[in-house]
Design a protein around this motif. Structure first.
Motif, PDB file in Angstrom:
ATOM      1  N   LYS A 773       0.840  -1.208   0.000  1.00 49.24           N
ATOM      2  CA  LYS A 773       0.000   0.000   0.000  1.00 49.24           C
ATOM      3  C   LYS A 773       0.870   1.251   0.000  1.00 49.24           C
ATOM      4  N   MET A 774       1.985   1.193   0.749  1.00 48.67           N
ATOM      5  CA  MET A 774       2.890   2.340   0.780  1.00 48.67           C
ATOM      6  C   MET A 774       3.537   2.549  -0.580  1.00 48.67           C
ATOM      7  N   ILE A 775       3.829   1.458  -1.289  1.00 46.41           N
ATOM      8  CA  ILE A 775       4.425   1.584  -2.616  1.00 46.41           C
ATOM      9  C   ILE A 775       3.416   2.179  -3.590  1.00 46.41           C
ATOM     10  N   VAL A 776       2.190   1.715  -3.515  1.00 49.31           N
ATOM     11  CA  VAL A 776       1.146   2.226  -4.405  1.00 49.31           C
ATOM     12  C   VAL A 776       0.968   3.729  -4.213  1.00 49.31           C
ATOM     13  N   LYS A 777       1.050   4.177  -2.974  1.00 54.76           N
ATOM     14  CA  LYS A 777       0.810   5.582  -2.671  1.00 54.76           C
ATOM     15  C   LYS A 777       2.053   6.457  -2.818  1.00 54.76           C
ATOM     16  N   SER A 778       3.187   5.839  -3.070  1.00 58.52           N
ATOM     17  CA  SER A 778       4.432   6.611  -3.124  1.00 58.52           C
ATOM     18  C   SER A 778       4.459   7.564  -4.310  1.00 58.52           C
ATOM     19  N   LYS A 779       5.338   8.532  -4.223  1.00 53.30           N
ATOM     20  CA  LYS A 779       5.464   9.534  -5.271  1.00 53.30           C
ATOM     21  C   LYS A 779       6.023   8.910  -6.548  1.00 53.30           C
ATOM     22  N   LEU A 780       5.740   9.555  -7.647  1.00 57.93           N
ATOM     23  CA  LEU A 780       6.260   9.126  -8.942  1.00 57.93           C
ATOM     24  C   LEU A 780       6.775  10.348  -9.682  1.00 57.93           C
ATOM     25  N   SER A 781       8.001  10.259 -10.126  1.00 56.81           N
ATOM     26  CA  SER A 781       8.592  11.367 -10.863  1.00 56.81           C
ATOM     27  C   SER A 781       7.926  11.482 -12.227  1.00 56.81           C
ATOM     28  N   LEU A 782       7.576  12.684 -12.589  1.00 57.96           N
ATOM     29  CA  LEU A 782       6.967  12.906 -13.897  1.00 57.96           C
ATOM     30  C   LEU A 782       8.003  12.906 -15.014  1.00 57.96           C
ATOM     31  N   LYS A 783       9.273  13.137 -14.631  1.00 54.59           N
ATOM     32  CA  LYS A 783      10.346  13.182 -15.611  1.00 54.59           C
ATOM     33  C   LYS A 783      10.895  11.789 -15.853  1.00 54.59           C
ATOM     34  N   LYS A 784      10.995  11.404 -17.114  1.00 53.21           N
ATOM     35  CA  LYS A 784      11.543  10.098 -17.459  1.00 53.21           C
ATOM     36  C   LYS A 784      13.066  10.155 -17.415  1.00 53.21           C
ATOM     37  N   GLU A 785      13.621   9.579 -16.374  1.00 53.91           N
ATOM     38  CA  GLU A 785      15.068   9.532 -16.235  1.00 53.91           C
ATOM     39  C   GLU A 785      15.453   8.319 -15.399  1.00 53.91           C
ATOM     40  N   TYR A 786      16.705   7.957 -15.504  1.00 52.13           N
ATOM     41  CA  TYR A 786      17.186   6.781 -14.767  1.00 52.13           C
ATOM     42  C   TYR A 786      17.251   7.072 -13.281  1.00 52.13           C
ATOM     43  N   LYS A 787      16.587   6.224 -12.504  1.00 56.02           N
ATOM     44  CA  LYS A 787      16.681   6.313 -11.052  1.00 56.02           C
ATOM     45  C   LYS A 787      16.523   4.917 -10.475  1.00 56.02           C
ATOM     46  N   TYR A 788      17.582   4.452  -9.855  1.00 60.84           N
ATOM     47  CA  TYR A 788      17.578   3.086  -9.320  1.00 60.84           C
ATOM     48  C   TYR A 788      16.598   2.995  -8.152  1.00 60.84           C
ATOM     49  N   SER A 789      15.787   1.928  -8.149  1.00 64.22           N
ATOM     50  CA  SER A 789      14.783   1.775  -7.105  1.00 64.22           C
ATOM     51  C   SER A 789      14.634   0.316  -6.700  1.00 64.22           C
ATOM     52  N   ASP A 790      14.653   0.068  -5.381  1.00 68.07           N
ATOM     53  CA  ASP A 790      14.392  -1.274  -4.871  1.00 68.07           C
ATOM     54  C   ASP A 790      12.921  -1.645  -5.033  1.00 68.07           C
ATOM     55  N   LEU A 791      12.057  -0.636  -5.165  1.00 69.66           N
ATOM     56  CA  LEU A 791      10.621  -0.893  -5.232  1.00 69.66           C
ATOM     57  C   LEU A 791      10.257  -1.772  -6.427  1.00 69.66           C
ATOM     58  N   THR A 792      11.046  -1.652  -7.512  1.00 67.76           N
ATOM     59  CA  THR A 792      10.774  -2.444  -8.713  1.00 67.76           C
ATOM     60  C   THR A 792      10.666  -3.921  -8.380  1.00 67.76           C
ATOM     61  N   PHE A 793      11.633  -4.429  -7.664  1.00 72.39           N
ATOM     62  CA  PHE A 793      11.669  -5.861  -7.418  1.00 72.39           C
ATOM     63  C   PHE A 793      10.768  -6.285  -6.249  1.00 72.39           C
ATOM     64  N   MET A 794      10.411  -5.337  -5.395  1.00 73.15           N
ATOM     65  CA  MET A 794       9.395  -5.626  -4.388  1.00 73.15           C
ATOM     66  C   MET A 794       8.036  -5.782  -5.061  1.00 73.15           C
ATOM     67  N   ILE A 795       7.810  -4.974  -6.067  1.00 77.69           N
ATOM     68  CA  ILE A 795       6.579  -5.090  -6.858  1.00 77.69           C
ATOM     69  C   ILE A 795       6.545  -6.420  -7.605  1.00 77.69           C
ATOM     70  N   LEU A 796       7.687  -6.788  -8.181  1.00 81.03           N
ATOM     71  CA  LEU A 796       7.745  -8.028  -8.962  1.00 81.03           C
ATOM     72  C   LEU A 796       7.546  -9.261  -8.081  1.00 81.03           C
ATOM     73  N   LYS A 797       8.026  -9.217  -6.854  1.00 81.56           N
ATOM     74  CA  LYS A 797       7.780 -10.330  -5.937  1.00 81.56           C
ATOM     75  C   LYS A 797       6.277 -10.483  -5.700  1.00 81.56           C
ATOM     76  N   ASP A 798       5.608  -9.361  -5.458  1.00 84.15           N
ATOM     77  CA  ASP A 798       4.154  -9.397  -5.245  1.00 84.15           C
ATOM     78  C   ASP A 798       3.451  -9.943  -6.478  1.00 84.15           C
ATOM     79  N   TYR A 799       3.903  -9.529  -7.652  1.00 86.91           N
ATOM     80  CA  TYR A 799       3.323 -10.011  -8.910  1.00 86.91           C
ATOM     81  C   TYR A 799       3.494 -11.526  -9.049  1.00 86.91           C
TER      82      TYR A 799
END
Length: 998
Positions: A773-799
């Motif tokens: 729920k915290m990930i869903v509500k987290s901020k999202l950058s409007l600018k498309k640029e490279y930014k490393y994030s652990d959230l990606t793979f936390m999302i993929l585990k849930d998937y």
């Protein structure tokens, strides 16, 4: 025997009259030859096979040197050239002084060195050569390399092991290396190869020293070995003429009898000699044998038989090289006559050099008496002595230079020696039974494997290598019934029979061992691996009960490693049996086995790398430890599917309590992303359940109607989706005093609090929902640029868990780890492994307030109970290398296709490189500019990941390199990442690339 009696009488009658006049005089006139002792020079060429090439000629300058030296010699010096005396580099000054005296007073012509060490022998050689007016012949018995006599030198496989090899180029390489080492040690003669056809399995003295029992195969291998040795300017000596293969007595202890007919000997035992003569064999050693079909005098040794040495070897077979006796101290000859007569009789039989003579001064006196009595002609003496001088000239002794000893040890033990050993055993190890294709072992996820040892020698390399492929349990019990009870749960039992390579009677199974093998074979699915000579199999009568039968020939460390490789399919079986085993197996039997593309083991040189350069890794690793950048390190390098460097450094902590072992397991941190989550995602992609354009809202309904709903899969895994780097999930779980709140934690496990994140610390089971729920509500950058994030793979585990209905830790085990043999890889390792195998990662003073040992260091992953998509896996370097090799092989490992090549290629593509984002799909990629995870020397097709605890896994398709670095640099505190700041991992990677030579 009548002639011998006459000679003895003549010697003693003439001694008082002629001895004085013989001593010290120059001899220029020829002597009259007695009819009872025909001259060796009697028209030999006309009686020799005309098509044997003349291979022992020297230049006119050489002949001039020979003549000048011979003419300047007195009788003592000429006779002295015939004697090659035993020398040892491990004896005292009494022995050295005795040799000095023989050189000075008796003018001996050579030394055969026995036990000792290479540097000591070289120093003695230099000393003795300096003492000798005419340079000495120096020889060694080096049938399996200098190590047959000398410590600290290379030991090659026995001839019988080489007999199983089908590639003659490999055997010639053995000869080349032997020749190089002999030359470096100042030798002119290697008393090898053994040419005996070992047709008698009970032969106590030849056995494994023979290439086998087939004359054609023995000859083929002997020629290859000889060519290699002699290509380096060292002379080979074929032995033991007329053939020692069909004996049951040790000639060191008595006189063996050969009962074969002359016709049989000519067809079998002589065959290798005939062929070797055409190929340029330099010398022959004549054995001490009783051969009634060749010598009419009863129990008359072949080494002193004129008919054997002169009529047969020289005239009939046409041999023109040097002829040595076998050692004249052996009981087979020394008990047959008085010692002072043996030398004389051996010379009169036609031998040129008398090896290991006893009482040389007395023997020389007898020669001089015989010379004065016309028993020895000048022509006969000149024939052998000039031949000896000719070979000394060919060996370069006319311009002798002392042996350089500064780098001798290093030169004799080059990396090429070990590299060749791997090649030899890869080609020698033989499979004789493979019922139901039990070899190689497949389907590791369905196997439960045990190992049982038989024999009294070491098995450490075999066990450790087996365990690198699968979870192999070592079972032992002196009671067979109890042992069988322990083995009942196992699907396969590997029995290793280990006997010392040093023991001459290697591999004699006793009755208890035979019974044990039979009992186990009758009650289990058995693979029997024999680390001993193939004759060990002779007493076995129950081959029908054995599913897999492997003959590994010897119990060396490399034989053990290679045999384990074969059992698990990293190599295929190529060897052929060199001898027959009763009626069960015949010469040339040997089954081919399937090669599975699992990681194997070899030396750097065998895959085009340089060991000396790679050794710089040790310096960098030790630098990191001594500077306290990390307490310990594991490093592995593989190339072309072979592990060529695997070492562990340091300790678990700075207390130096436990040394790091290869089997220890580390918290690999972010490597979890590509070791656990990504391979499962790739299977989903391969099954077309997702594609590069699939949106996050489609993958996980929880993201519908959120700001992340339209993120594409390709953007998500390229860290190009605008996600924040991470979230402080733990803040939701602490109370006002900043300690874990009782709302979320318990000190003991309860039904709703069963996820363990530390000692006496359990988090509520549903906290994952809070995280999502915290990930869903987290901020999202409007600018498309490279930014490393652990959230990606936390999302993929849930998937993955929602899609498959299985937890990630179960999913990775079922889909990958079990079948890959990654038995040291898991989430929450304390559920499976002893704590002492797990180096601690941190002393947590901010949340868990304890030493983190076996619990994931990453706090976000800990809040998931140790199982997250971005962290949580514990593993060792070998296991990490397996999955990296799977990627390098584009989804295939162990001949199992886990996902398609296309899937791998799609994921190993940098889709946003043009925008300055180096990332592939889940994989990290080399830097685009100056900053990045690699040394800058890896290709742009390379891929991998790094981890917070000081880890790195990288693979390069272009160079076929896999590199794994594991450490616990975060212990005791993770404040300053000096390991990263000082580029230790990158510098090691640079060394790896620097070591590539082809």
């Amino acid at each position: 025997m009548k002639k011998i009696g006459i000679r003895i009488v003549l010697f003693y009658v003439l001694f008082l009259f002629v001895a004085a006049s013989c001593v010290g005089t120059k001899i220029n006139k020829p002597k009259v030859i007695l009819t009872s002792t025909p001259s060796v020079t009697e028209n030999l060429d006309s009686k020799s096979p005309s098509n044997i090439p003349t291979l022992f000629e020297i230049s006119p300058e050489g002949n001039k040197w020979v003549d000048s030296v011979y003419n300047a010699m007195n009788l003592d010096e000429r006779i002295g050239q015939l004697f090659m005396v035993a020398a040892y580099s491990n004896k005292d000054t009494v022995h050295f002084n005795a040799i000095d005296k023989l050189i000075k007073e008796n003018k001996i012509g050579g030394l055969i060195f026995f036990q000792g060490g290479p540097v000591r022998q070289a120093n003695l050689t230099n000393h003795f050569q300096a003492k000798s007016k005419i340079p000495l012949f120096i020889g060694n018995d080096a049938e399996w390399g200098l190590n047959m006599r000398l410590d600290s030198t290379a030991r090659y496989p026995w001839n019988m092991t080489l007999g199983a090899i089908q590639d003659m180029k490999l055997i010639e390489k053995v000869g080349i290396q032997m020749g190089q080492q002999s030359k470096r040690l100042g030798l002119q003669f290697n008393f090898a190869p053994v040419l005996d056809i070992n047709t008698n399995p009970k032969n106590p003295i030849i056995g494994f020293r023979s290439f086998g029992e087939d004359k054609y195969k023995v000859t083929e291998r002997a020629i290859a070995l000889m060519k290699g040795v002699q290509s380096q300017g060292v002379f080979s000596t074929g032995k033991h003429f007329p053939g020692h293969g069909d004996t049951e007595m040790d000639s060191h202890k008595g006189l063996p009898t050969i009962n074969a007919s002359k016709e049989n000997l000519e067809q079998v035992a002589f065959y290798p000699y005939k062929k070797m003569f055409y190929e340029g064999l330099s010398s022959v050693m004549v054995a001490h044998l009783n051969v009634p079909s060749l010598e009419s005098r009863a129990n008359y040794p072949s080494s002193i038989s004129y008919n054997v040495v002169t009529n047969i070897l020289q005239k009939q077979l046409g041999f023109k090289g040097l002829i040595f006796t076998d050692a004249l101290n052996m009981k087979a000859i020394s008990n047959s006559n008085i010692p002072s007569e043996i030398n004389f009789e051996a010379f009169m039989a036609g031998n040129d050099i008398l090896l290991f003579p006893e009482n040389v001064p007395l023997a020389i006196d007898k020669f001089k008496i015989g010379y004065s009595a016309n028993l020895i002609s000048e022509e006969r003496l000149a024939f052998s002595v000039k031949k000896i001088l000719k070979f000394k000239y060919k060996a370069g002794l006319n311009s002798y230079k002392p042996i350089e000893t500064a780098t001798l040890f290093k030169d004799l033990n080059s990396e090429d020696n070990e590299a060749l050993q791997y090649q030899l055993y890869e080609n020698a190890i033989t499979v004789l039974k493979n019922t139901a294709s039990v070899l190689p072992i497949k389907n590791l996820d369905k196997q439960k494997i045990a190992y049982v040892k038989i024999g009294d020698d070491t098995n450490n390399s075999f066990i450790s290598t087996l365990k690198k492929y699968a979870d192999v349990t070592v079972i032992s019990d002196t009671n067979l019934d109890s042992l069988q009870v322990k083995l009942k749960p196992f699907t396969t039992v590997i029995i290793g029979y280990h006997k010392s390579d040093i023991a001459f009677k290697n591999g004699e199974l006793n009755s208890d061992e035979l019974f044990k093998i039979n009992y186990l074979a009758r009650n289990n699915n058995v693979i029997l691996d024999i680390f001993a000579k193939p004759y060990s199999l002779l007493p076995i009568t129950y081959f029908d009960a054995i599913e897999g039968l492997v003959v590994s020939y010897q119990n060396s460390d490399i034989a053990q490693v290679v045999s384990a490789e074969l059992i698990f399919g990293a190599i295929e079986a190529k060897g052929k049996l060199p001898v027959s085993i009763n009626t069960n197996f015949k010469v040339n039997d040997g089954l081919a086995t399937e090669k599975l593309n699992r990681l194997g083991f070899t030396t750097p040189e065998n895959v085009g790398m340089n060991s000396a350069v790679l050794s710089k890794i040790d310096i960098l690793a030790n630098k990191a430890i001594s500077a306290k950048m990390t307490p310990g390190i594991q490093i592995l390098v593989a190339r072309k599917g072979k592990v060529i460097y695997q070492r562990s450094f340091g300790y678990h902590t700075y207390n130096n309590d436990l040394k790091v072992l290869d089997s220890d397991i580390y918290d690999v941190a972010s490597l979890t992303k590509i070791l656990a989550t990504l391979p499962n995602v790739m299977q989903q992609y391969d099954q077309q359940k997702i594609n590069m354009e699939t949106t996050l809202g489609t993958m996980s309904p929880i993201f519908k109607n959120s700001n992340k709903e339209d993120i594409h899969f390709k953007e998500l895994l390229s860290h190009y989706a605008g996600l924040v780097a991470g979230l402080s999930f733990y803040k939701a779980t602490i109370d006002k005093s900043k300690f874990p709140s009782e709302t979320y934690f318990r000190k003991i496990s309860e039904e709703q609090f069963s996820k363990k994140m530390g000692d006496s610390l359990f988090i509520r089971n549903d906290f994952h929902d809070t995280i999502m729920k915290m990930i869903v509500k987290s901020k999202l950058s409007l600018k498309k640029e490279y930014k490393y994030s652990d959230l990606t793979f936390m999302i993929l585990k849930d998937y993955l868990e929602n899609t498959t209905g299985k937890k990630l830790d179960d999913l990775i085990q079922e889909n990958f780890y079990q079948s890959l043999g990654m038995n040291n890889s898991t989430f929450n390792p304390l559920n499976k492994f002893d704590k002492n195998r797990i180096p601690p990662t941190e002393i947590d003073t901010y949340f868990r307030h304890q030493i983190l040992q076996g619990y994931v260091n990453d706090l976000s992953a800990a809040l998931e109970g140790g199982v997250s998509g971005h962290a949580g896996v514990f593993s060792n370097a070998m296991d990490v290398a397996k999955i990296m090799q799977l990627y390098l092989q584009k989804g295939n490992y162990g001949n199992h296709q886990y996902f398609s090549e296309k899937t791998f290629n799609d994921f190993n593509t940098c889709y946003f490189c043009a925008a300055g984002n180096r990332r592939g799909i889940g994989f990290d990629k080399p830097q685009l500019g100056t900053a990045g995870p690699t040394c800058g020397c890896a290709s742009m097709t390379s891929f991998g990941h790094t981890g917070y605890t000081g880890t790195m896994a990288w693979a390069d398709p272009e160079t076929q390199i896999v590199y794994v670095f594991l450490s616990n640099r975060t212990f005791p505190v993770a404040a300053e990442n000096r390991l990263s700041k000082e580029n230790i991992r990158e510098d090691i990677q640079e060394v790896i690339y620097e070591s590539i030579v082809k």
